[in-house]
Design a protein around this motif. Structure first.
Motif, mmCIF file in Angstrom:
data_model
loop_
_atom_site.group_PDB
_atom_site.id
_atom_site.type_symbol
_atom_site.label_atom_id
_atom_site.label_comp_id
_atom_site.label_asym_id
_atom_site.label_seq_id
_atom_site.Cartn_x
_atom_site.Cartn_y
_atom_site.Cartn_z
ATOM 1 N N ASP A 65 0.629 5.059 -1.518
ATOM 2 C CA ASP A 65 1.053 6.159 -0.460
ATOM 3 C C ASP A 65 -0.096 7.120 -0.546
ATOM 4 O OD1 ASP A 65 1.975 8.028 1.389
ATOM 5 O OD2 ASP A 65 3.894 7.730 0.836
ATOM 6 N N PRO A 66 -1.117 7.312 0.195
ATOM 7 C CA PRO A 66 -2.151 8.087 0.226
ATOM 8 C C PRO A 66 -1.356 9.770 0.428
ATOM 9 C CG PRO A 66 -2.724 6.521 1.589
ATOM 10 C CD PRO A 66 -1.319 6.475 1.040
ATOM 11 N N GLN A 67 -0.376 9.975 0.934
ATOM 12 C CA GLN A 67 0.214 11.327 1.083
ATOM 13 C C GLN A 67 0.826 11.672 -0.126
ATOM 14 O OE1 GLN A 67 3.092 11.377 4.378
ATOM 15 N NE2 GLN A 67 1.474 11.363 5.932
ATOM 16 N N VAL A 68 1.199 10.727 -1.210
ATOM 17 C CA VAL A 68 1.922 11.061 -2.417
ATOM 18 C C VAL A 68 0.584 11.551 -3.064
ATOM 19 C CG1 VAL A 68 2.755 10.267 -4.571
ATOM 20 C CG2 VAL A 68 3.692 9.797 -2.327
ATOM 21 N N VAL A 69 -0.590 11.048 -3.175
ATOM 22 C CA VAL A 69 -1.701 11.280 -3.641
ATOM 23 C C VAL A 69 -2.317 12.778 -3.547
ATOM 24 C CG1 VAL A 69 -3.920 10.766 -4.364
ATOM 25 C CG2 VAL A 69 -2.400 9.012 -4.094
ATOM 26 N N GLN A 70 -2.102 13.005 -2.012
ATOM 27 C CA GLN A 70 -2.508 14.409 -1.543
ATOM 28 C C GLN A 70 -1.544 15.418 -2.167
ATOM 29 O OE1 GLN A 70 -2.145 14.028 2.547
ATOM 30 N NE2 GLN A 70 -4.098 13.026 2.809
ATOM 31 N N ARG A 71 -0.213 15.099 -2.319
ATOM 32 C CA ARG A 71 0.543 16.066 -2.863
ATOM 33 C C ARG A 71 0.315 16.431 -4.378
ATOM 34 N NH1 ARG A 71 4.608 13.482 0.116
ATOM 35 N NH2 ARG A 71 5.410 12.330 -1.808
ATOM 36 N N HIS A 72 -0.230 15.534 -5.056
ATOM 37 C CA HIS A 72 -0.454 15.598 -6.473
ATOM 38 C C HIS A 72 -1.636 16.389 -6.693
ATOM 39 C CE1 HIS A 72 2.775 13.683 -8.752
ATOM 40 N NE2 HIS A 72 2.868 12.983 -7.693
ATOM 41 N N VAL A 73 -2.758 16.115 -5.814
ATOM 42 C CA VAL A 73 -3.965 16.900 -5.699
ATOM 43 C C VAL A 73 -3.692 18.288 -5.523
ATOM 44 C CG1 VAL A 73 -6.129 17.063 -4.525
ATOM 45 C CG2 VAL A 73 -5.428 14.802 -5.121
ATOM 46 N N VAL A 74 -2.870 18.662 -4.237
ATOM 47 C CA VAL A 74 -2.545 19.934 -4.047
ATOM 48 C C VAL A 74 -1.907 20.723 -5.320
ATOM 49 C CG1 VAL A 74 -1.178 21.535 -2.526
ATOM 50 C CG2 VAL A 74 -2.642 19.585 -1.735
ATOM 51 N N GLN A 75 -1.228 20.103 -5.727
ATOM 52 C CA GLN A 75 -0.222 20.795 -7.088
ATOM 53 C C GLN A 75 -1.230 20.999 -8.194
ATOM 54 O OE1 GLN A 75 2.840 18.076 -7.935
ATOM 55 N NE2 GLN A 75 3.938 18.212 -6.193
ATOM 56 N N ALA A 76 -2.052 19.851 -8.434
ATOM 57 C CA ALA A 76 -2.930 20.153 -9.628
ATOM 58 C C ALA A 76 -3.902 21.166 -9.347
ATOM 59 C CB ALA A 76 -3.577 18.854 -9.946
ATOM 60 N N LEU A 77 -4.538 21.371 -8.262
ATOM 61 C CA LEU A 77 -5.596 22.516 -7.965
ATOM 62 C C LEU A 77 -4.939 23.676 -7.558
ATOM 63 C CD1 LEU A 77 -8.152 20.273 -5.543
ATOM 64 C CD2 LEU A 77 -8.409 21.374 -7.734
#
Length: 561
Positions: free
Chosen positions: A528-540
């Motif tokens: 799920d690309p949206q899940v990946v997006q959320r984790h990228v935002v959290q990390a950055l």
């Protein structure tokens, strides 16, 4: 005072704009299920409205009842009262909507509508002060008022439950340029009849004393123009201040200077005003902008828009040295013959400083009486309330401090405190048998127009503001949604977060923070690309806060490899 006994439903007044700010003026009055709209204005954005061109009232409650709109009543021709009319007509999507206004107001409306050729065509109706309009269940009387633009009127609505008076913008100038003062006698007759609800302009309520007559501006501007023997003269004003520009033209003619009208709205409005005989000058004396180089600067007076420091206005371009046809400098005189709209202070003073830096002498209301208000001050409002003697009162048209000050004036002239209702946009009041109570609020907000975008909304403005304050970080990740995992290298870039020369090391650290976050994900999450997006935002987000203390706008781009 009491209303008439009637079986008609109560009359509801809804405030959609203009309460709590200067601009976006709009209200509706509902009688027997039909709606009368009073004014449809715009608000011009300030520095915090990034990229926004115009701000409109939210009339979704009216749009939902488009077939119930009986007519639009315009008090005068300022854009904060008529500028949103094309947008409303588009949303009503009906041919022949009646729009009432005086001659100059309707002429300005016609000029605006020329730029909207695909709109449903309204029925424009020119009215005269003291005229009574019968439109559906509405009986409406126009009352002459003086303002900073000719042809202003108030409206008196005779309803089954009592008399409502809406003043529009007004002042009590006893010697106006057009010799058409506010008709106090007419208001007195309405007062004798019994005004159940007064809605009145509050913009000048916290200013003590009386507003000086417009003629004082003419005398002072004339003195400055007569004293300027050499160099160019530039007078900046609102394009709707016909009386003020008339006085400038008269003073220029006396000293032999020829007018140059600059700014699209100025050229348009002056042409309309002259054609309708609200403005009197020799048209043959006008010099076209592209011909100014053929004349000695001492022969010309430039009458320009841009008194509010608008970035791309003629005056701002002159101050920056970027105007194609006009250059100002040492020995030139610039007169800002207008008010300072709240929120525009920084832009106006930037314009003044730029002009001063080029060697111009700049005269403005802070150093000389070259402007008077178009809104009644405290002593005038005290007199007005004593004349009208309303039973109930709602102050309109002004910031909250103005509304409060006007409410106090009403109480000082005999209104019961519980009969003075301080309202906000979205509030309603209900008139039934001469008694006014608060009604159920309607949904309203600000509608932000950005170019061809209809409503960019507060969320987008917050994003723009955040990018402007904290910068933006873009992270591009390619993922394998089938086998799970990252394909290739993560790419992190930034603008406005850290100085360009120091970004290499910190961006590498940011990339490593993303790599660690993605390495902790299970295989299924990569589907799920949206899940990946959320984790990228959290990390950055965590990384930038810990390393810089900033919260940049993070834009994750996840591609499926």
């Amino acid at each position: 005072m009491t209303g008439n006994d009637t079986d008609s439903p109560p009359v509801t007044v809804s405030f959609l704009g203009g309460l709590g700010e200067i601009g976006r003026n709009m209200a509706t009055i509902e009688v027997d299920g039909r709606l009368a709209v009073v004014d449809v204005g715009v608000l011009f954005p300030d520095a915090e409205h990034l990229g926004v061109d115009l701000i409109l009232p939210d009339w979704s409650s009216v749009k939902d009842r488009a077939d119930d709109v009986e007519a639009v009543f315009l008090t005068h021709g300022h854009l904060d009262h008529i500028g949103a009319l094309p947008y409303l007509l588009r949303d009503l999507d009906r041919e022949g909507v009646p729009v009432y206004g005086t001659q100059l107001t309707i002429a300005f409306v016609e000029a605006i509508l020329e730029e909207w050729p695909d709109l449903p065509e309204p029925r424009l109706e020119v009215i005269e002060p003291a005229e009574t309009i019968e439109q559906g269940p509405f009986t409406v009387e126009a009352v002459q008022v003086s303002h900073s633009i000719p042809d202003g009127v108030a409206y008196a609505f005779r309803t089954p439950h009592g008399l409502i008076v809406h003043t529009g913008d007004f002042k009590l100038d006893q010697t106006p340029i057009d010799n058409r003062p506010t008709d106090i006698a007419h208001f007195a007759r309405l007062g004798d009849e019994g005004v159940d609800l007064l809605l009145a302009d509050s913009t000048g309520a916290d200013v003590p004393g009386h507003v000086a007559t417009e003629r004082t501006v003419g005398r002072n501007v004339k003195e400055h123009i007569a004293a300027q023997k050499d160099g160019l003269i530039v007078v900046a004003s609102f394009a709707s201040h016909v009386h003020r520009i008339q006085q400038v033209l008269d003073a220029a003619a006396e000293v032999g200077r020829r007018p140059v009208f600059v700014g699209r709205s100025m050229v348009r409005n002056m042409g309309i005003a002259q054609e309708l005989e609200y403005l009197d000058f020799d048209h043959d004396s006008v010099v076209e902008l592209h011909e100014v180089d053929r004349y000695d600067r001492r022969q010309l007076i430039v009458i320009s828009t841009g008194s509010q420091g608008e970035p791309f206005s003629a005056l701002s371009l002159m101050g920056a040295g970027d105007h194609k046809h006009l250059e100002v400098g040492e020995g030139d005189l610039v007169i800002l013959a207008s008010s300072l709209i709240p929120g525009n202070e920084q832009a106006v003073y930037r314009s003044i400083n730029n002009l001063s830096r080029r060697g111009c002498k700049v005269v403005h209301k802070g150093v000389a009486p070259v402007h008077v208000s178009g809104h009644a001050s405290r002593e005038e409002l005290l007199l007005f309330h004593n004349v009208v003697e309303p039973e109930y009162f709602v102050p309109v048209h002004g910031e909250h401090r103005h509304l409060r000050a006007h409410g106090e004036i009403a109480e000082q002239t005999g209104a019961l405190p519980e009969h003075v209702l301080i309202c906000e946009d979205g509030d309603t009041v209900v008139l039934e048998d001469g008694v006014v109570t608060r009604g159920e609020p309607v949904t309203t907000s600000h509608v932000y127009i950005d170019g061809l975008l209809d409503d960019v909304g507060p969320a987008l403005l917050r994003d723009r503001r955040r990018i402007g304050e904290d910068g933006i970080c873009v992270c591009v990740v390619a993922v394998d949604t089938h086998d799970g995992g990252v394909v290739g290298d993560v790419v992190v870039t930034q603008k406005g977060v850290v100085f360009h020369g120091t970004e290499e090391d910190i961006l590498e650290q940011a990339k490593q923070a993303v790599d660690r976050e993605l390495a902790s994900l299970t295989r299924v999450k990569f589907q799920d690309p949206q899940v990946v997006q959320r984790h990228v935002v959290q990390a950055l987000g965590t990384f930038w806060r810990s390393e810089t203390g900033r919260r940049p706008f993070i834009l994750p781009v996840v591609r499926e490899a």
